[in-house]
Design a protein around this motif. Structure first.
Motif, PDB file in Angstrom:
ATOM      1  N   LYS A 132      10.576  -0.481  -1.391  1.00 50.07           N
ATOM      2  CA  LYS A 132      10.669   0.371  -2.587  1.00 50.07           C
ATOM      3  C   LYS A 132      10.553   1.841  -2.185  1.00 50.07           C
ATOM      4  CE  LYS A 132       8.294   1.465  -6.899  1.00 50.07           C
ATOM      5  NZ  LYS A 132       7.089   1.222  -7.713  1.00 50.07           N
ATOM      6  N   PHE A 133       9.584   2.127  -1.318  1.00 48.97           N
ATOM      7  CA  PHE A 133       9.395   3.507  -0.895  1.00 48.97           C
ATOM      8  C   PHE A 133      10.616   4.001  -0.124  1.00 48.97           C
ATOM      9  CE2 PHE A 133       7.795   6.908   1.826  1.00 48.97           C
ATOM     10  CZ  PHE A 133       7.273   7.730   0.849  1.00 48.97           C
ATOM     11  N   VAL A 256       5.508   7.491   7.639  1.00 47.64           N
ATOM     12  CA  VAL A 256       4.866   7.190   6.367  1.00 47.64           C
ATOM     13  C   VAL A 256       3.540   6.496   6.675  1.00 47.64           C
ATOM     14  CG1 VAL A 256       5.099   5.932   4.197  1.00 47.64           C
ATOM     15  CG2 VAL A 256       7.118   6.940   5.299  1.00 47.64           C
ATOM     16  N   PRO A 257       2.442   7.013   6.133  1.00 48.92           N
ATOM     17  CA  PRO A 257       1.142   6.409   6.435  1.00 48.92           C
ATOM     18  C   PRO A 257       0.937   5.132   5.643  1.00 48.92           C
ATOM     19  CG  PRO A 257       0.869   8.126   4.798  1.00 48.92           C
ATOM     20  CD  PRO A 257       2.332   8.124   5.164  1.00 48.92           C
ATOM     21  N   GLY A 258      -0.066   4.375   6.038  1.00 50.65           N
ATOM     22  CA  GLY A 258      -0.411   3.172   5.304  1.00 50.65           C
ATOM     23  C   GLY A 258      -1.834   2.765   5.602  1.00 50.65           C
ATOM     24  N   SER A 259      -2.311   1.798   4.866  1.00 52.01           N
ATOM     25  CA  SER A 259      -3.691   1.345   5.038  1.00 52.01           C
ATOM     26  C   SER A 259      -3.908   0.792   6.443  1.00 52.01           C
ATOM     27  CB  SER A 259      -4.016   0.248   4.024  1.00 52.01           C
ATOM     28  OG  SER A 259      -5.175  -0.448   4.417  1.00 52.01           O
ATOM     29  N   PRO A 260      -5.053   1.111   7.047  1.00 52.80           N
ATOM     30  CA  PRO A 260      -5.374   0.540   8.356  1.00 52.80           C
ATOM     31  C   PRO A 260      -5.476  -0.983   8.300  1.00 52.80           C
ATOM     32  CG  PRO A 260      -6.869   2.339   7.815  1.00 52.80           C
ATOM     33  CD  PRO A 260      -6.083   2.051   6.578  1.00 52.80           C
ATOM     34  N   LEU A 261      -5.612  -1.539   7.101  1.00 49.74           N
ATOM     35  CA  LEU A 261      -5.702  -2.992   6.985  1.00 49.74           C
ATOM     36  C   LEU A 261      -4.317  -3.638   6.943  1.00 49.74           C
ATOM     37  CD1 LEU A 261      -8.584  -3.164   4.346  1.00 49.74           C
ATOM     38  CD2 LEU A 261      -8.744  -3.465   6.823  1.00 49.74           C
ATOM     39  N   ASN A 269       0.981   4.956  11.488  1.00 45.35           N
ATOM     40  CA  ASN A 269      -0.301   5.641  11.652  1.00 45.35           C
ATOM     41  C   ASN A 269      -0.480   6.117  13.097  1.00 45.35           C
ATOM     42  OD1 ASN A 269      -0.985   5.261   8.964  1.00 45.35           O
ATOM     43  ND2 ASN A 269      -2.240   3.453   9.342  1.00 45.35           N
ATOM     44  N   GLN A 273      -1.041   9.912  14.572  1.00 47.43           N
ATOM     45  CA  GLN A 273      -2.112  10.299  15.491  1.00 47.43           C
ATOM     46  C   GLN A 273      -1.555  10.995  16.726  1.00 47.43           C
ATOM     47  OE1 GLN A 273      -4.246   6.527  15.978  1.00 47.43           O
ATOM     48  NE2 GLN A 273      -5.915   7.340  14.748  1.00 47.43           N
ATOM     49  N   LEU A 278       2.995  13.424   8.947  1.00 52.90           N
ATOM     50  CA  LEU A 278       2.756  12.487   7.853  1.00 52.90           C
ATOM     51  C   LEU A 278       3.569  12.937   6.644  1.00 52.90           C
ATOM     52  CD1 LEU A 278      -0.654  11.120   6.639  1.00 52.90           C
ATOM     53  CD2 LEU A 278       0.971  12.084   5.017  1.00 52.90           C
ATOM     54  N   ILE A 279       4.350  12.027   6.081  1.00 52.47           N
ATOM     55  CA  ILE A 279       5.109  12.394   4.881  1.00 52.47           C
ATOM     56  C   ILE A 279       4.845  11.369   3.783  1.00 52.47           C
ATOM     57  CG2 ILE A 279       6.926  13.553   6.191  1.00 52.47           C
ATOM     58  CD1 ILE A 279       8.011  10.489   4.492  1.00 52.47           C
ATOM     59  N   THR A 280       4.845  11.866   2.559  1.00 55.88           N
ATOM     60  CA  THR A 280       4.670  10.976   1.417  1.00 55.88           C
ATOM     61  C   THR A 280       5.807  11.141   0.413  1.00 55.88           C
ATOM     62  OG1 THR A 280       3.354  12.578   0.177  1.00 55.88           O
ATOM     63  CG2 THR A 280       2.152  11.125   1.669  1.00 55.88           C
ATOM     64  N   ASP A 284       8.534  16.508   1.502  1.00 55.98           N
ATOM     65  CA  ASP A 284       7.843  16.801   2.770  1.00 55.98           C
ATOM     66  C   ASP A 284       8.841  16.908   3.919  1.00 55.98           C
ATOM     67  OD1 ASP A 284       5.381  16.683   1.516  1.00 55.98           O
ATOM     68  OD2 ASP A 284       4.956  14.624   2.113  1.00 55.98           O
TER      69      ASP A 284
END
Lengths: 375, 375
Positions: A132-133, A256-261, A269, A273, A278-280, A284
């Motif tokens: 979707k993103f 695109v970032p996301g949950s570490p889980l 991620n 680092q 990082l873009i959302t 951006d």
């Protein structure tokens, strides 16, 4: 002989000679360039090949004129055409990578504007949210006038192409123009061409993509683009290879970032680092790429321009050859280091490398580093 | 008079004078420090106050000795104690912020090692995944020997405290020691004290926290810590205020990334875009904090040390006062700029600011910038 894109148009005979040369065994983009620089034209290189190669005793197989004509005809039947470096329609940005393909097979819109391009890559097994993103991002980038480049894979690639159909999208294939992979995306490939986008490959008609063809293809995905956006990617994935290639080509890398889980966020991620942006949102990306003028973007200098012949016309001898073989190893080594290590003239080293290459004994990485192929 | 922590122990009379002075209307940590520097001791400052203040005609209300004794007794009944700047048990790191509290109310472990501290903050309405990640992180940080500092709020704060109970955790309150907020976390507060952690506040017994007390408290959460980890935070949230305060205090800021489709990840993602470190594990944090030696961490210089009196003993007159009022505005202005703008001696400006402060006319921000309070 070679010049800025759009300035040159090959004659039919030249195009056939170029095609025969690049389709010759062990002639990749690097070797193609060296042969043209050395011999002055593809025709001359084809004539010289039997004499150049063959320390191994085996002359490389050169496709016949008929075979080359048949490839061009088959490509035409698929609605495609060959575009040579320097010709109108050859993407400018691609000239700024190591080893740009001398010939591209292209199907679709002949008037595509290659100035503003952005690649989107990501996981084949992307989550619903990731897809979707990717759709949102591709649609917004398209609306902002950017061509969306991707690899026609399942998941993120397909989502990006789909969302950018109406604004223009470029699918880079790992195999021949008639070898769409995966087959489930054949309808998507057709729509890309019908709706004003492009399919593009450097591989010949009939070439079924092997695993090693995908990283090779990825260098074109990044090479065609001002920047690469990684949407969802596991820690070890092709998307990260594309991101690394983009860095080597001095292109922007967005993640695109996301949950570490979420394991599918690990790659993105980790890239952030390591310095990726990082873009959302598309905004951006656009904010950064707006500043990215290809002519002053820290792009690599085009490396396909003819090199000056320094008048090193003394042919290499067996001692020179032995010295270079000693300097080479299975670890990739910069050509400049080989020149220093051997004490040979750069022209001699180039000629010896060319011979070894034509014998299939070398592997190039990044265009400037060369290794002995493990026996 | 003031010195490195642990070197000084206040007498009972001194402690009562300190408490009366800091509990006086309009005497905050900044003014407390200025008064002590000017008068030499809290006792002397209390004696001078009626003469210093009162351009407004109203002398500030100074608590009586009996009231101060009652606060100390009430704190003792709760198992707490007052710790003064310079005394054993006062956290070193807190000396390196603007306006450290002269007195802290502390309940719990008197032997806490304040050397390795990390704050965790985040959304009160955190997701299950966010709370799970906070627990993992806090437990791993605790196992690695770090004290986990937080604000005892719902959500991320509570999850972090809970997971760090066995290794030691510090809850910083926005109200008095008897005013645990939210009340649902009273059992958690009790466990923190029972299991070797600490509750800490600069506010008096009985003080019910108001909205504006939370940002004030947050400066202690960050100030007590080598770094602040933001786990889940919306775009406008108290966690981002804590992160900003941490930056002003030269502390590390870490943020946990999340999907752009998750509103609770907006704050963390934005922080990373602004330069915070993206972290996905305790190891990422520890790797950075291991290098963070408080003595050479780019920490602010302790600003509570007595200042040299430059012999500016001429009292300010009405002209000076008018000049300073002209230079002040409702926009925060660095004190140094006021000195330059007025052409007055620094000591005169300090004395006039002190008077205005005691009249309740000033607002300090960041400890070095001062504004007129809007009427």
């Amino acid at each position: 002989m070679m010049a800025r894109p759009g300035v040159v148009a090959l004659s039919d005979a030249q195009r056939i000679a170029w095609l025969r040369l690049i389709r010759t065994d062990n002639v990749g983009p690097q070797t193609f360039r060296q042969l043209l620089n050395r011999e002055g034209s593809a025709e001359a290189a084809l004539a010289a090949l039997p004499h150049l190669a063959g320390r191994s005793g085996i002359a490389p197989r050169i496709p016949s004129i008929a075979e080359a004509e048949e490839e061009i005809a088959a490509l035409h039947r698929l609605g495609g055409r060959l575009v040579a470096m320097g010709e109108l329609g050859y993407p400018d940005l691609l000239l700024h990578i190591h080893g740009p393909p001398p010939l591209l097979s292209i199907a679709g819109n002949p008037n595509l504007d290659w100035q503003r391009t952005v690649a989107m890559v990501g996981a084949r097994n992307a989550s619903a949210a990731g897809q979707k993103f990717a759709r949102m991002l591709a649609a917004d980038l398209g609306d902002a006038g950017y061509l969306v480049v991707s690899g026609l894979a399942r998941g993120i690639d397909a989502a990006a192409h789909m969302a950018a159909l109406s604004t223009g999208t470029v699918a880079v294939l790992a195999g021949g123009m008639d070898q769409i992979y995966p087959t489930e995306n054949i309808p998507l490939a057709r729509r890309i061409v019908e709706e004003g986008g492009i399919l593009l490959t450097e591989m010949p008609i009939g070439w079924e993509p092997r695993a090693r063809d995908f990283p090779r293809r990825n260098r074109l995905v990044s090479g065609l683009s001002l920047g690469v956006v990684v949407v969802e990617a596991a820690r070890r994935s092709g998307s990260l290879i594309t991101a690394r290639l983009a860095l080597e080509q001095n292109r922007e890398v967005f993640a695109v970032p996301g949950s570490p889980l979420d394991p599918r966020a690990e790659g993105g991620n980790a890239l952030i680092q390591q310095g990726a942006r990082l873009i959302t949102s598309a905004a951006d990306i656009i904010e950064v790429l707006r500043e990215a003028d290809p002519s002053r973007n820290g792009l690599l200098e085009p490396d396909w321009l003819p090199e000056n012949d320094d008048g090193d016309s003394m042919p290499p001898d067996e001692t020179d050859r032995g010295r270079l073989l000693d300097a080479l190893s299975i670890a990739p080594t910069p050509v400049d280091d080989l020149v220093k290590a051997t004490g040979l003239a750069a022209g001699i080293v180039q000629m010896l490398l060319l011979e070894l290459d034509l014998d299939g004994r070398l592997e190039w990485s990044g265009g400037q580093r060369v290794a002995l192929r493990p026996l």
